[in-house]
Design a protein around this motif. Structure first.
Motif, PDB file in Angstrom:
ATOM      1  N   GLY A 187      80.842  16.343  25.837  1.00  0.00           N
ATOM      2  CA  GLY A 187      81.230  15.889  24.511  1.00  0.00           C
ATOM      3  C   GLY A 187      81.223  14.374  24.403  1.00  0.00           C
ATOM      4  N   GLU A 188      81.632  13.683  25.464  1.00  0.00           N
ATOM      5  CA  GLU A 188      81.589  12.230  25.473  1.00  0.00           C
ATOM      6  C   GLU A 188      80.161  11.726  25.366  1.00  0.00           C
ATOM      7  OE1 GLU A 188      83.501  10.971  29.050  1.00  0.00           O
ATOM      8  OE2 GLU A 188      85.285  12.162  28.663  1.00  0.00           O
ATOM      9  N   ARG A 189      79.236  12.432  26.006  1.00  0.00           N
ATOM     10  CA  ARG A 189      77.847  12.003  25.952  1.00  0.00           C
ATOM     11  C   ARG A 189      77.294  12.149  24.541  1.00  0.00           C
ATOM     12  NH1 ARG A 189      77.477  15.088  30.925  1.00  0.00           N
ATOM     13  NH2 ARG A 189      76.302  16.712  29.854  1.00  0.00           N
ATOM     14  N   ARG A 190      77.756  13.136  23.806  1.00  0.00           N
ATOM     15  CA  ARG A 190      77.262  13.307  22.441  1.00  0.00           C
ATOM     16  C   ARG A 190      77.887  12.292  21.485  1.00  0.00           C
ATOM     17  NH1 ARG A 190      74.934  15.833  25.640  1.00  0.00           N
ATOM     18  NH2 ARG A 190      73.999  17.896  25.427  1.00  0.00           N
ATOM     19  N   ASP A 191      79.075  11.807  21.812  1.00  0.00           N
ATOM     20  CA  ASP A 191      79.728  10.791  20.984  1.00  0.00           C
ATOM     21  C   ASP A 191      80.285   9.718  21.910  1.00  0.00           C
ATOM     22  OD1 ASP A 191      80.983   9.238  19.162  1.00  0.00           O
ATOM     23  OD2 ASP A 191      82.314  10.787  18.379  1.00  0.00           O
ATOM     24  N   PRO A 192      79.463   8.699  22.206  1.00  0.00           N
ATOM     25  CA  PRO A 192      79.857   7.708  23.209  1.00  0.00           C
ATOM     26  C   PRO A 192      80.766   6.606  22.692  1.00  0.00           C
ATOM     27  CG  PRO A 192      77.689   7.194  22.357  1.00  0.00           C
ATOM     28  CD  PRO A 192      78.122   8.479  21.683  1.00  0.00           C
ATOM     29  N   GLY A 193      81.213   6.711  21.452  1.00  0.00           N
ATOM     30  CA  GLY A 193      81.944   5.613  20.841  1.00  0.00           C
ATOM     31  C   GLY A 193      83.165   5.176  21.624  1.00  0.00           C
ATOM     32  N   GLU A 194      84.005   6.117  22.054  1.00  0.00           N
ATOM     33  CA  GLU A 194      85.230   5.736  22.754  1.00  0.00           C
ATOM     34  C   GLU A 194      84.913   5.157  24.125  1.00  0.00           C
ATOM     35  OE1 GLU A 194      88.919   4.719  23.669  1.00  0.00           O
ATOM     36  OE2 GLU A 194      88.200   5.327  21.697  1.00  0.00           O
ATOM     37  N   LEU A 195      83.935   5.721  24.824  1.00  0.00           N
ATOM     38  CA  LEU A 195      83.551   5.162  26.118  1.00  0.00           C
ATOM     39  C   LEU A 195      83.110   3.712  25.953  1.00  0.00           C
ATOM     40  CD1 LEU A 195      81.596   6.878  28.932  1.00  0.00           C
ATOM     41  CD2 LEU A 195      80.905   4.604  28.183  1.00  0.00           C
ATOM     42  N   TYR A 196      82.325   3.424  24.932  1.00  0.00           N
ATOM     43  CA  TYR A 196      81.866   2.055  24.728  1.00  0.00           C
ATOM     44  C   TYR A 196      83.006   1.137  24.311  1.00  0.00           C
ATOM     45  CZ  TYR A 196      77.054   3.753  25.062  1.00  0.00           C
ATOM     46  OH  TYR A 196      75.871   4.306  25.497  1.00  0.00           O
ATOM     47  N   ARG A 197      83.980   1.661  23.596  1.00  0.00           N
ATOM     48  CA  ARG A 197      85.139   0.832  23.269  1.00  0.00           C
ATOM     49  C   ARG A 197      85.892   0.429  24.536  1.00  0.00           C
ATOM     50  NH1 ARG A 197      84.884   3.814  18.438  1.00  0.00           N
ATOM     51  NH2 ARG A 197      85.956   5.634  19.286  1.00  0.00           N
ATOM     52  N   GLN A 198      85.954   1.342  25.501  1.00  0.00           N
ATOM     53  CA  GLN A 198      86.574   0.994  26.784  1.00  0.00           C
ATOM     54  C   GLN A 198      85.717  -0.026  27.537  1.00  0.00           C
ATOM     55  OE1 GLN A 198      89.705   2.060  27.671  1.00  0.00           O
ATOM     56  NE2 GLN A 198      89.599   2.835  25.571  1.00  0.00           N
ATOM     57  N   ALA A 199      84.401   0.085  27.414  1.00  0.00           N
ATOM     58  CA  ALA A 199      83.510  -0.876  28.069  1.00  0.00           C
ATOM     59  C   ALA A 199      83.733  -2.291  27.541  1.00  0.00           C
ATOM     60  CB  ALA A 199      82.057  -0.458  27.877  1.00  0.00           C
ATOM     61  N   ILE A 200      84.041  -2.427  26.253  1.00  0.00           N
ATOM     62  CA  ILE A 200      84.306  -3.751  25.686  1.00  0.00           C
ATOM     63  C   ILE A 200      85.443  -4.433  26.438  1.00  0.00           C
ATOM     64  CG2 ILE A 200      85.114  -4.979  23.623  1.00  0.00           C
ATOM     65  CD1 ILE A 200      83.680  -2.778  21.969  1.00  0.00           C
ATOM     66  N   ARG A 201      86.426  -3.670  26.893  1.00  0.00           N
ATOM     67  CA  ARG A 201      87.542  -4.246  27.651  1.00  0.00           C
ATOM     68  C   ARG A 201      87.057  -4.917  28.930  1.00  0.00           C
ATOM     69  NH1 ARG A 201      91.444   0.685  28.577  1.00  0.00           N
ATOM     70  NH2 ARG A 201      92.729  -0.917  29.603  1.00  0.00           N
ATOM     71  N   LEU A 202      86.007  -4.367  29.550  1.00  0.00           N
ATOM     72  CA  LEU A 202      85.470  -4.985  30.762  1.00  0.00           C
ATOM     73  C   LEU A 202      84.863  -6.348  30.452  1.00  0.00           C
ATOM     74  CD1 LEU A 202      83.705  -1.856  32.307  1.00  0.00           C
ATOM     75  CD2 LEU A 202      85.883  -2.844  33.018  1.00  0.00           C
ATOM     76  N   PHE A 203      84.116  -6.430  29.371  1.00  0.00           N
ATOM     77  CA  PHE A 203      83.511  -7.707  28.992  1.00  0.00           C
ATOM     78  C   PHE A 203      84.559  -8.747  28.599  1.00  0.00           C
ATOM     79  CE2 PHE A 203      79.882  -4.832  28.363  1.00  0.00           C
ATOM     80  CZ  PHE A 203      78.849  -5.579  28.899  1.00  0.00           C
ATOM     81  N   ALA A 204      85.721  -8.284  28.141  1.00  0.00           N
ATOM     82  CA  ALA A 204      86.757  -9.203  27.661  1.00  0.00           C
ATOM     83  C   ALA A 204      87.581  -9.826  28.777  1.00  0.00           C
ATOM     84  CB  ALA A 204      87.685  -8.472  26.684  1.00  0.00           C
ATOM     85  N   VAL A 205      87.468  -9.312  30.004  1.00  0.00           N
ATOM     86  CA  VAL A 205      88.251  -9.859  31.118  1.00  0.00           C
ATOM     87  C   VAL A 205      87.813 -11.293  31.391  1.00  0.00           C
ATOM     88  CG1 VAL A 205      88.623  -9.631  33.616  1.00  0.00           C
ATOM     89  CG2 VAL A 205      88.790  -7.642  32.138  1.00  0.00           C
ATOM     90  N   THR A 206      88.780 -12.166  31.698  1.00  0.00           N
ATOM     91  CA  THR A 206      88.495 -13.597  31.812  1.00  0.00           C
ATOM     92  C   THR A 206      88.180 -14.056  33.230  1.00  0.00           C
ATOM     93  OG1 THR A 206      90.852 -14.112  32.092  1.00  0.00           O
ATOM     94  CG2 THR A 206      89.987 -14.098  29.844  1.00  0.00           C
ATOM     95  N   LYS A 207      88.370 -13.217  34.241  1.00  0.00           N
ATOM     96  CA  LYS A 207      88.074 -13.601  35.616  1.00  0.00           C
ATOM     97  C   LYS A 207      86.591 -13.376  35.915  1.00  0.00           C
ATOM     98  CE  LYS A 207      92.455 -14.368  36.536  1.00  0.00           C
ATOM     99  NZ  LYS A 207      93.330 -13.672  37.460  1.00  0.00           N
ATOM    100  N   PRO A 208      85.966 -14.242  36.716  1.00  0.00           N
ATOM    101  CA  PRO A 208      84.569 -14.022  37.109  1.00  0.00           C
ATOM    102  C   PRO A 208      84.411 -12.719  37.886  1.00  0.00           C
ATOM    103  CG  PRO A 208      85.269 -16.250  37.663  1.00  0.00           C
ATOM    104  CD  PRO A 208      86.502 -15.494  37.266  1.00  0.00           C
ATOM    105  N   VAL A 209      83.285 -12.039  37.656  1.00  0.00           N
ATOM    106  CA  VAL A 209      83.000 -10.755  38.297  1.00  0.00           C
ATOM    107  C   VAL A 209      81.638 -10.844  38.985  1.00  0.00           C
ATOM    108  CG1 VAL A 209      82.658  -8.269  37.949  1.00  0.00           C
ATOM    109  CG2 VAL A 209      84.329  -9.522  36.540  1.00  0.00           C
ATOM    110  N   ILE A 210      81.584 -10.362  40.230  1.00  0.00           N
ATOM    111  CA  ILE A 210      80.333 -10.276  40.982  1.00  0.00           C
ATOM    112  C   ILE A 210      80.082  -8.814  41.277  1.00  0.00           C
ATOM    113  CG2 ILE A 210      79.101 -10.889  43.093  1.00  0.00           C
ATOM    114  CD1 ILE A 210      82.086 -12.965  42.066  1.00  0.00           C
ATOM    115  N   ALA A 211      78.921  -8.288  40.885  1.00  0.00           N
ATOM    116  CA  ALA A 211      78.568  -6.901  41.185  1.00  0.00           C
ATOM    117  C   ALA A 211      77.781  -6.858  42.496  1.00  0.00           C
ATOM    118  CB  ALA A 211      77.731  -6.308  40.057  1.00  0.00           C
ATOM    119  N   ALA A 212      78.208  -5.984  43.393  1.00  0.00           N
ATOM    120  CA  ALA A 212      77.520  -5.755  44.661  1.00  0.00           C
ATOM    121  C   ALA A 212      76.711  -4.472  44.511  1.00  0.00           C
ATOM    122  CB  ALA A 212      78.529  -5.637  45.800  1.00  0.00           C
ATOM    123  N   VAL A 213      75.399  -4.607  44.338  1.00  0.00           N
ATOM    124  CA  VAL A 213      74.540  -3.477  43.963  1.00  0.00           C
ATOM    125  C   VAL A 213      73.751  -3.020  45.188  1.00  0.00           C
ATOM    126  CG1 VAL A 213      72.792  -2.652  42.346  1.00  0.00           C
ATOM    127  CG2 VAL A 213      74.397  -4.434  41.630  1.00  0.00           C
TER     128      VAL A 213
END
Length: 260
Positions: free
Chosen positions: A78-104
């Motif tokens: 159901g989340e995949r069919r309506d991704p709106g809430e998941l993306y709203r949570q993703a916005i919180r990640l972008f809003a964090v003020t500390k530098p982030v390094i991804a280890a891929v």
């Protein structure tokens, strides 16, 4: 090194002025609303801690993050069919003020690539793979990639990756600016942590204010991007092209699309 109380599917380790947030859903670390929400809460908790000056985002298993799992009929469908809430949570990640390094350390695919682009920097290995494979699955890109990918690699390279859904390796990702450093796979996590420690040596008030200047308007642009992306995806998830894209992925064949 100390270990904080860990939420489900995450492990949080602190060392000096840095913290490592590790996704623990091996082998592919598929995400859903619960995982993205937990990541946002972990990042916000670290943001509120003045002792933490930089965050490493890492993952267990073969993949860094393979995005949403379209192969399994689960409650998350159901989340995949309506991704709106998941993306709203993703916005919180972008809003964090500390530098982030991804280890891929492995594939960052679809929304997993979007998650990697939350970070300020990406340290990867030659074995890593990157793909914005949405068009191959029959729907519009998400997780703010319509904004963050061209911002990082330029409009032309972003269009090439988004239109084709092609998969590139770590060396190609470094060439086009998608990642910032390559390291041997068994040293990649340590290199990401070393970069976090190097940032943490600088004055935190100077780093965070400089980061705010460099990323001015990013959260607002991400919010607008995911609103449009979610609207497009809701429509595309109803199409035969989407059903064909998912079926082709499961059968490991090229999709055959029409207009629907």
């Amino acid at each position: 090194m100390s270990t904080a109380a860990n939420p489900p599917d995450l492990s949080i380790h602190r060392a000096g002025h840095t913290a490592t947030v590790e996704m623990c859903r091996p082998p592919h670390n598929f995400f859903d609303l619960a995982l993205i929400s937990a990541l946002a809460e972990a990042f916000e908790s670290l943001q509120a801690d003045p002792a933490c000056r930089a965050i490493v985002l890492a993952a267990q298993g073969r993949s860094f993050c393979a995005g949403a799992d379209f192969s399994s009929p689960t409650p998350a469908a159901g989340e995949r069919r309506d991704p709106g809430e998941l993306y709203r949570q993703a916005i919180r990640l972008f809003a964090v003020t500390k530098p982030v390094i991804a280890a891929v350390q492995g594939p960052a695919v679809g929304g997993g690539l979007g998650l990697a682009l939350v970070a300020d920097f990406r340290v990867a290995c030659a074995e890593a793979r990157f793909s914005a494979n949405f068009a191959r699955l029959g729907f519009h890109p998400g997780f703010a990639l319509s904004h963050t990918l061209p911002r990082l690699v330029g409009a032309q390279q972003a269009a090439l990756l988004l239109y084709t859904g092609r998969r590139i390796d770590g060396a190609e990702a470094l060439r086009i600016g998608l990642v910032d450093e390559l390291a041997p796979q068994d040293q990649m996590r340590e290199r990401a942590q070393a970069l976090a420690e190097e940032i943490a040596i600088s004055a935190p008030i100077a780093v965070e204010s400089t980061r705010a200047s460099l990323r001015a308007g990013l959260v607002e642009a991400v919010r607008a991007a995911v609103e449009r992306e979610a609207g497009e995806q809701r429509q595309h998830f109803q199409t035969q092209d989407f059903r064909e894209g998912v079926a082709a992925m499961a059968q490991r064949r090229d999709p055959v699309f029409g207009r629907h």
